[in-house]
Design a protein around this motif. Structure first.
Motif, PDB file in Angstrom:
ATOM      1  N   ILE A  19      -7.030 -46.806  28.219  1.00 13.40           N
ATOM      2  CA  ILE A  19      -7.344 -45.459  29.196  1.00 13.40           C
ATOM      3  C   ILE A  19      -8.570 -46.030  30.053  1.00 13.40           C
ATOM      4  O   ILE A  19      -8.624 -46.060  31.077  1.00 13.40           O
ATOM      5  CB  ILE A  19      -7.158 -44.255  28.332  1.00 13.40           C
ATOM      6  CG1 ILE A  19      -5.914 -43.838  28.435  1.00 13.40           C
ATOM      7  CG2 ILE A  19      -7.698 -43.202  29.505  1.00 13.40           C
ATOM      8  CD1 ILE A  19      -6.019 -42.531  26.897  1.00 13.40           C
ATOM      9  N   GLU A  20      -9.110 -46.805  29.170  1.00 16.27           N
ATOM     10  CA  GLU A  20     -10.798 -46.896  29.723  1.00 16.27           C
ATOM     11  C   GLU A  20     -10.282 -48.298  30.982  1.00 16.27           C
ATOM     12  O   GLU A  20     -11.340 -48.097  31.710  1.00 16.27           O
ATOM     13  CB  GLU A  20     -11.202 -47.070  28.814  1.00 16.27           C
ATOM     14  CG  GLU A  20     -13.277 -47.201  29.128  1.00 16.27           C
ATOM     15  CD  GLU A  20     -13.881 -46.010  29.677  1.00 16.27           C
ATOM     16  OE1 GLU A  20     -14.495 -45.921  31.185  1.00 16.27           O
ATOM     17  OE2 GLU A  20     -13.510 -44.992  29.919  1.00 16.27           O
ATOM     18  N   TYR A  23      -8.944 -46.816  33.852  1.00 17.77           N
ATOM     19  CA  TYR A  23      -9.654 -45.949  35.020  1.00 17.77           C
ATOM     20  C   TYR A  23     -10.458 -46.995  35.575  1.00 17.77           C
ATOM     21  O   TYR A  23     -10.444 -46.961  37.127  1.00 17.77           O
ATOM     22  CB  TYR A  23     -10.793 -44.981  33.875  1.00 17.77           C
ATOM     23  CG  TYR A  23     -11.885 -44.568  35.304  1.00 17.77           C
ATOM     24  CD1 TYR A  23     -11.843 -43.784  36.234  1.00 17.77           C
ATOM     25  CD2 TYR A  23     -13.225 -44.841  34.680  1.00 17.77           C
ATOM     26  CE1 TYR A  23     -13.012 -43.231  36.412  1.00 17.77           C
ATOM     27  CE2 TYR A  23     -14.773 -44.704  35.331  1.00 17.77           C
ATOM     28  CZ  TYR A  23     -13.981 -43.229  36.231  1.00 17.77           C
ATOM     29  OH  TYR A  23     -14.624 -42.632  37.166  1.00 17.77           O
ATOM     30  N   GLU A  46      -5.499 -44.975  37.561  1.00 20.61           N
ATOM     31  CA  GLU A  46      -6.092 -42.538  37.788  1.00 20.61           C
ATOM     32  C   GLU A  46      -5.389 -42.076  36.865  1.00 20.61           C
ATOM     33  O   GLU A  46      -5.125 -41.491  36.230  1.00 20.61           O
ATOM     34  CB  GLU A  46      -6.663 -42.703  38.859  1.00 20.61           C
ATOM     35  CG  GLU A  46      -7.699 -43.579  39.455  1.00 20.61           C
ATOM     36  CD  GLU A  46      -8.447 -43.830  38.644  1.00 20.61           C
ATOM     37  OE1 GLU A  46      -8.787 -42.711  37.586  1.00 20.61           O
ATOM     38  OE2 GLU A  46      -9.422 -44.686  38.337  1.00 20.61           O
ATOM     39  N   ALA A  49      -4.689 -42.967  33.399  1.00 24.53           N
ATOM     40  CA  ALA A  49      -5.791 -42.524  32.690  1.00 24.53           C
ATOM     41  C   ALA A  49      -6.009 -40.695  32.621  1.00 24.53           C
ATOM     42  O   ALA A  49      -6.648 -40.601  31.753  1.00 24.53           O
ATOM     43  CB  ALA A  49      -7.193 -43.065  32.936  1.00 24.53           C
ATOM     44  N   HIS A  54      -9.138 -39.161  30.434  1.00 29.25           N
ATOM     45  CA  HIS A  54      -9.969 -39.842  31.119  1.00 29.25           C
ATOM     46  C   HIS A  54     -10.756 -38.073  31.967  1.00 29.25           C
ATOM     47  O   HIS A  54     -10.093 -38.437  32.947  1.00 29.25           O
ATOM     48  CB  HIS A  54      -9.857 -41.294  31.065  1.00 29.25           C
ATOM     49  CG  HIS A  54     -11.173 -41.877  31.892  1.00 29.25           C
ATOM     50  ND1 HIS A  54     -11.924 -41.946  33.035  1.00 29.25           N
ATOM     51  CD2 HIS A  54     -11.879 -42.660  31.160  1.00 29.25           C
ATOM     52  CE1 HIS A  54     -13.269 -41.750  32.728  1.00 29.25           C
ATOM     53  NE2 HIS A  54     -12.883 -42.961  31.243  1.00 29.25           N
ATOM     54  N   ALA A  57     -11.141 -39.852  35.412  1.00 27.50           N
ATOM     55  CA  ALA A  57      -9.418 -40.280  36.428  1.00 27.50           C
ATOM     56  C   ALA A  57      -9.294 -38.856  36.595  1.00 27.50           C
ATOM     57  O   ALA A  57      -8.473 -38.756  38.234  1.00 27.50           O
ATOM     58  CB  ALA A  57      -8.763 -41.211  35.383  1.00 27.50           C
ATOM     59  N   HIS A  90     -17.059 -33.540  32.909  1.00 34.05           N
ATOM     60  CA  HIS A  90     -17.646 -34.892  34.106  1.00 34.05           C
ATOM     61  C   HIS A  90     -18.243 -33.951  35.120  1.00 34.05           C
ATOM     62  O   HIS A  90     -18.020 -32.871  35.575  1.00 34.05           O
ATOM     63  CB  HIS A  90     -15.872 -35.140  35.105  1.00 34.05           C
ATOM     64  CG  HIS A  90     -16.045 -35.897  35.737  1.00 34.05           C
ATOM     65  ND1 HIS A  90     -17.006 -35.864  37.268  1.00 34.05           N
ATOM     66  CD2 HIS A  90     -16.283 -37.202  36.122  1.00 34.05           C
ATOM     67  CE1 HIS A  90     -17.330 -36.638  37.391  1.00 34.05           C
ATOM     68  NE2 HIS A  90     -16.306 -37.698  37.131  1.00 34.05           N
TER      69      HIS A  90
END
Length: 133
Positions: A19-20, A23, A46, A49, A54, A57, A90
């Protein structure tokens, strides 16, 4: 040369489901720092992710829906992704949610954009939907 080689390795990891890495690859495609700019490819990575949870993302997907990059402009979809990113912690999304709670109709991503001659908090350069063309 080193940055391009690093991108190749990140892309391999993204293809394997990290996932990282997904992104990072999407962000590089969005900004063009991978050697080319592709909003379609950025959206692809994106979204993978974002669906994996994430928050960064999810925020970028919200930006893309707001600006109509690689997808049709859709404020409702943009807000849903921003809210999800805020729930994931975020910081830019949290600020945008404050705007949503205040009843603002458009989200000013990163609070200040290139149109305002200041980079957004995320470091991604863009023209927001509320600044004059």
């Amino acid at each position: 040369r080193c940055a391009i080689q690093a991108f190749v390795w990140y892309k391999r990891a993204a293809e394997q489901g990290y996932i990282e890495a997904q992104y990072f690859v999407g962000l590089q495609c969005y900004s063009g720092e991978c050697g080319y700019q592709s909003f379609d490819e950025a959206f692809h990575w994106e979204m993978k992710a974002a669906e994996g949870g994430h928050a960064g993302a999810q925020f970028l997907i919200g930006m893309m829906y707001s600006e109509g990059k690689a997808v049709a402009q859709n404020s409702k979809e943009a807000k849903q992704w921003v809210i999800q990113a805020a729930a994931g912690g975020h910081p830019d999304a949290v600020l945008c949610c404050e705007q949503i709670r205040k009843g603002e109709t458009s989200i000013h991503f990163g609070i200040i954009c290139d149109g305002c001659r200041v980079q957004p908090i995320t470091g991604i350069r863009f023209q927001c939907s509320i600044c004059p063309d």
